[in-house]
Design an enzyme around this catalytic site. Structure first.
Site, mmCIF file in Angstrom:
data_model
loop_
_atom_site.group_PDB
_atom_site.id
_atom_site.type_symbol
_atom_site.label_atom_id
_atom_site.label_comp_id
_atom_site.label_asym_id
_atom_site.label_seq_id
_atom_site.Cartn_x
_atom_site.Cartn_y
_atom_site.Cartn_z
ATOM 1 N N ASP A 1 106.392 30.720 39.662
ATOM 2 C CA ASP A 1 105.762 30.776 38.337
ATOM 3 C C ASP A 1 105.526 29.340 37.855
ATOM 4 O OD1 ASP A 1 105.239 32.671 35.828
ATOM 5 O OD2 ASP A 1 106.189 30.821 35.110
ATOM 6 N N ASN B 1 97.228 26.212 29.082
ATOM 7 C CA ASN B 1 95.974 26.974 29.110
ATOM 8 C C ASN B 1 95.377 27.071 27.711
ATOM 9 O OD1 ASN B 1 94.125 28.487 30.810
ATOM 10 N ND2 ASN B 1 94.818 30.315 29.726
ATOM 11 N N ASP C 1 92.126 27.642 34.992
ATOM 12 C CA ASP C 1 91.666 28.212 36.265
ATOM 13 C C ASP C 1 91.682 27.161 37.371
ATOM 14 O OD1 ASP C 1 91.303 30.619 35.033
ATOM 15 O OD2 ASP C 1 89.121 30.473 34.869
ATOM 16 N N GLU D 1 99.888 33.524 36.255
ATOM 17 C CA GLU D 1 100.251 32.243 36.846
ATOM 18 C C GLU D 1 101.377 32.398 37.864
ATOM 19 O OE1 GLU D 1 102.625 32.474 32.947
ATOM 20 O OE2 GLU D 1 100.703 33.157 33.750
#
Length: 402
Positions: A276, A284, A293, A320
């Site tokens: 993770d 983000n 992305d 993620e």
């Protein structure tokens, strides 16, 4: 009317009589048709052997009872012609033993056309001799032409060559041996009509066979395209659209398959690494989804390089999170790969203002188990997920084992 329009009209009117075969398929079609013709000619050969043997025995048995000078005069020639048919049929059977169409060679085309012409010419001479004794409504030559035209697949140019040449020999021989010019002329007219009919029938049969071949080729091409499309769709259904690595669906199927294999093998270890990205949501939300992305793609590419064995799998688990399944790998071996993942991400040196060290890091949960038929694969996922939770809770940028 302009020439182009005239050409189009001709194509529309006579195109069905002369189907166009793609260059790539011409040799295949020719081999298939030649193979079919040879197999059918072999059947005819056996019939000719049986028929001519019977007629030869009959002629030998009754020749002494015939008192007509003309019949006795031509009897040796008739016997010779029947022997030619007999020997040529045996020879044809000997040289045309073909197991499959791919065995067709150039000389087989010569055997096919040569055998047909030889038979038709022999029957033409035979009929001319018999016709010189007395006219008959049915003739061996005319029957041979019609059988050939309806039984074989001959393209237009080959039909003209075979039937045209045979008709010339037939006409010359009838005119030579039949003293009555009216009977000779009548026989030639009959032979001409049958020859024209044979050309038309042969072309119709050939065109229908070519159309059948082209339809089958089209169907096969469509099947191949459909199979390729299905393969592509199946492949895409197992790939993550963003990172272009296997997705959760493929990971689940892979895990279940490896779990069953480990159960059958008794005692094989199966490891799972859960990854993770630390504080990814803040990153983000602050810098935008496009930046997020890009980071996901970068991380996926980097971590997938650490999972090097052909039997291992690295996939996107969701959001993620990523996961690696390592069959036949113990806890020590799995931890070694997990540490390599941590180091690989550190070397990327991606700026992360919300991280404790200012750099992007990952948390890893690791679990290893010996699968058995009393547990489910989800047991391994739960153990790795708990270990990942411990790593996140401890501040991230570390590996925890479950």
């Amino acid at each position: 009317m302009i020439p182009n329009q005239f050409r189009i009209q001709l194509q529309n009117r006579f195109g069905n009589w002369f189907p166009v075969v793609p260059e790539a398929d011409k040799n295949i079609l020719e081999s298939i048709l030649t193979y079919c013709n040879i197999q059918r000619l072999r059947i005819i050969s056996w019939l000719l052997i049986l028929i001519n043997l019977t007629l030869i025995f009959i002629q030998l048995a009754y020749i002494g009872k015939i008192d007509q000078p003309r019949i006795l005069e031509i009897a040796p020639y008739i016997m010779t012609l029947r022997m030619v048919l007999l020997v040529s049929s045996v020879a044809f059977l000997f040289v045309t033993r073909l197991p499959f169409p791919d065995a067709i060679k150039r000389f087989h085309h010569f055997y096919e056309s040569g055998y047909i012409i030889l038979n038709l010419i022999t029957y033409a001479i035979l009929y001319s001799l018999i016709h010189s004794v007395g006219p008959g409504i049915a003739s061996s030559y005319l029957m041979a032409v019609l059988v050939s035209a309806t039984f074989l697949y001959l393209k237009w140019s080959k039909s003209i060559l075979i039937y045209g040449f045979s008709w010339i020999v037939f006409s010359v021989m009838v005119w030579r041996f039949q003293p009555d010019w009216i009977l000779a002329f009548s026989a030639i007219i009959n032979g001409s009509v049958v020859t024209i009919l044979a050309l038309v029938m042969s072309q119709i049969i050939y065109v229908n066979r070519v159309k059948e071949f082209l339809n089958l080729q089209t169907i096969e091409l469509q099947k191949e395209e459909l199979a390729a499309s299905n393969d592509l769709l199946e492949k895409l259904s197992y790939l993550d659209a963003l990172t272009n690595i296997p997705n959760r669906r493929f990971l689940d199927e892979f895990l279940h398959r490896e779990w069953r294999l480990a159960v059958r093998e008794h005692g094989l270890q199966l490891s799972l690494i859960m990854v993770d990205i630390d504080q990814f949501k803040q990153l983000n939300d602050t810098f935008g989804h496009q930046n997020g992305d890009d980071i996901l793609v970068n991380i996926a590419t980097t971590l997938s390089r650490t999972v090097k064995r052909p039997g291992d799998l690295f996939a996107r688990y969701g959001g993620e999170e990523f996961a690696a399944i390592l069959p036949k790998t113990d806890l020590i071996g799995a931890r070694r790969i997990a540490e390599q993942m941590l180091q690989a991400v550190e070397r990327l040196d991606i700026n992360h203002p919300f991280s404790s060290n200012g750099r992007l890091t990952i948390s890893i949960g690791l679990a290893c188990i010996k699968p058995n038929d009393k547990e489910l694969p989800e047991t391994l996922i739960e153990a790795a997920d708990k270990a990942l939770y411990q790593a996140k809770k401890a501040g991230g940028n570390r590996v925890c084992c479950g």
